[in-house]
Design an enzyme around this catalytic site. Sequence first.
Site, PDB file in Angstrom:
ATOM      1  N   GLU B  67       0.854  -1.143  -0.158  1.00  0.00           N
ATOM      2  CA  GLU B  67      -0.054   0.059   0.113  1.00  0.00           C
ATOM      3  C   GLU B  67       0.680   1.173   0.006  1.00  0.00           C
ATOM      4  O   GLU B  67       0.385   2.330  -0.645  1.00  0.00           O
ATOM      5  CB  GLU B  67      -0.858  -0.114   1.216  1.00  0.00           C
ATOM      6  CG  GLU B  67      -2.043  -1.052   1.044  1.00  0.00           C
ATOM      7  CD  GLU B  67      -1.793  -2.445   1.182  1.00  0.00           C
ATOM      8  OE1 GLU B  67      -0.927  -2.551   1.988  1.00  0.00           O
ATOM      9  OE2 GLU B  67      -2.565  -3.372   0.971  1.00  0.00           O
ATOM     10  N   HIS B 135     -11.042  -4.313   8.965  1.00  0.00           N
ATOM     11  CA  HIS B 135     -11.628  -4.007   7.548  1.00  0.00           C
ATOM     12  C   HIS B 135     -13.046  -3.468   7.591  1.00  0.00           C
ATOM     13  O   HIS B 135     -13.926  -3.433   6.635  1.00  0.00           O
ATOM     14  CB  HIS B 135     -11.808  -5.515   6.855  1.00  0.00           C
ATOM     15  CG  HIS B 135     -10.605  -6.135   6.604  1.00  0.00           C
ATOM     16  ND1 HIS B 135      -9.653  -6.621   7.652  1.00  0.00           N
ATOM     17  CD2 HIS B 135      -9.950  -6.600   5.573  1.00  0.00           C
ATOM     18  CE1 HIS B 135      -8.797  -7.314   6.804  1.00  0.00           C
ATOM     19  NE2 HIS B 135      -8.574  -7.192   5.684  1.00  0.00           N
TER      20      HIS B 135
END
Lengths: 325, 344
Positions: B67, B135
């Site tokens: 990321e 998440h």
Amino acid sequence: MPQPPGDPLLRMYRQMVRIRQFEETVSRLFLEGRLPGTLHLYAGQEACAVGVCEALKPTDWITSTHRAHGHAIAKGVSMDSMMAELFARTTGCAGGYGGSMHMGDPAVGALTAIAIVAGNAPVAAGMALGFRMQATGQVVACFTGDGALNEGAFHEAANMAAIWDLPVIFVCENNLYGASTPIAEVVKLERLSDRAAGYGFPGITVDGMDVQAVYEAMVPVVERARTGGGPTLVECLTYRYTGHSRNDTRGYRTRAEEAEWKARDPIPRLAAHLTASGIATEAEVAAIAEEVAAELERAVRFAEESPSPAPEDCLRHVFAEEVRG
Amino acid sequence: MAGETKTMTIAEALREAIREEMRRDPRVFCLGEDIGIPGGFGGAFTVTLGLSDEFGRQRILDTPISEAGIAGMAVGAALAGMRPIADVQYADFLFCAMDQLVNQAAKMRYMSGGKLTVPMVMRAPCGATTRAAQHGQSPESFFIHVPGLKVACPSTAYDAKGLLKTAIRDDNPVLFFEHKLLYGSKGMRAEVGALSPVGEVPIEDYTIPFGQAVVRREGTDVTIVAKLRMVYEALAAAEALAAEGIECEVIDPRTLVPFDTETVVASVAKTEHLVVVDECPRTGGWAGEVAAEIQEKAFGHLDAPIHRVTAPDTPVPFAPVMERFYVPGRDDIARAVQGVLQWR
């Protein structure tokens, strides 16, 4: 700014002298209390920046670090604008918004320096991706220190540069210390360039105190990057003569070690070669130092005579104003 | 709106925005995880599904699970003249990329004294969806605190397309938050409990300027400001309260940076009451920022303290029964509205 014409060795000599004298000048100005902020000086490492940038085209780019002065000068950022930046003036290369750790000038392919260790690695790889997608033929040299190789961002960037064969060169200036911590305490490997094998691209280690060695190592590496061969990790073994930043009395290393490295100083080393090989006379070599000293005097005057930003100018440049269509 | 429209989900509207922008500007490209692999997902929530067929895998660029690398690549590519659209599978993963977003994307222009621009979009699916603490976060509030980043939060398909096009054309880095329960993703990427609003979306080019809130429902008694999924909870609360004779005005800011303070102030001038609803945790969050801004600008209009309805200061829990408690709902909002109306 294109590289000044003339013999490449003389050009590199002048560039190293410019960096050395710039650092000596700003160090003195800083100690006199005339410059705000902090400084991370580049003296000792000149052969790295100059050898690398000599192998680049003016249209190529570099990304730099907190120790940015040498990279910026080598890529062609004007010393006037750099001095003005250190004096925090509007004529500075970043208009007084950046200072010592954010030197650069997009006009000469020197990205505003990124002072987060390894923060420039993904950015450099991304620039290389952008250039490749636009088929511009430009390459990016990403300067880092030894410390950057232990950052996750470096790992992610190196891997992505590898899988996409990006035109980026990771130049690791191994000056043996991350601030005060010796490299051997934080890396198990003898040669940092061995890390490259883990990414699947070549790694080389060169004498970073020898500008010719750096330049000659870089030429094929740049060619490889430019022609789609992908990245290379170039480790330059070098030494910073001063402390990490201000208020560093270097208690973590010996004066004997410093003397050993200074005996290999890249500037007299090249001067000896220039005179021995008949490229320049001793007088011509000495004249370069005098010319650079005069150039720096002008730079300091330019900076001091330049206006300061208005306090409320801090509110500008947060966003680009127009939305392009 | 004039012209031909098509009924779309938010995922479809986002895909159309990307498709149209990639057709009109060769500098636009996508990079992210699992976005273009043949036979793959088309992004975690199908937004880029099929785009690699049209644009090829160089412009729908699949990345490693990196990321920080993705965000930094987008910064660099933007500096090199491209207009990247990066994404992460879950907004929670933005934290892996914080240095690139906060120190690089947001600050390159400033540190260069205005010489550099970073025209990039970072897309991020947010919101609690029984995926627990890593998440299911709504991290928008982190990013409104970073000068140099714009933050968009579409809640309808029409806004999703128009705002994403504006984001792509903006010369600044834009964090683009998409709520997982609003996408309307289909097939195996469909979400349990999704609202999946569909809407009429022009098939032609249009953009929505940043910093223009929209009044989703007009009312005279209380102003409710809510974003993303909370817009729908606020509308449901307003519907229920209308039966009791309480008329709520529901405002969807659409972008958090820039934020349309004027529309909220004008509404509060009419209703004299404000409730701010946010799925982010309470402390240091966007709702508190709105409350502070409005009390400074419109204190004279207010007839009661501003009330926040937010997630509690806990991580996102897993158990559905706990998650339902955690996420602000219509009943919480209705209670808050009644509370500000009864304040003395």
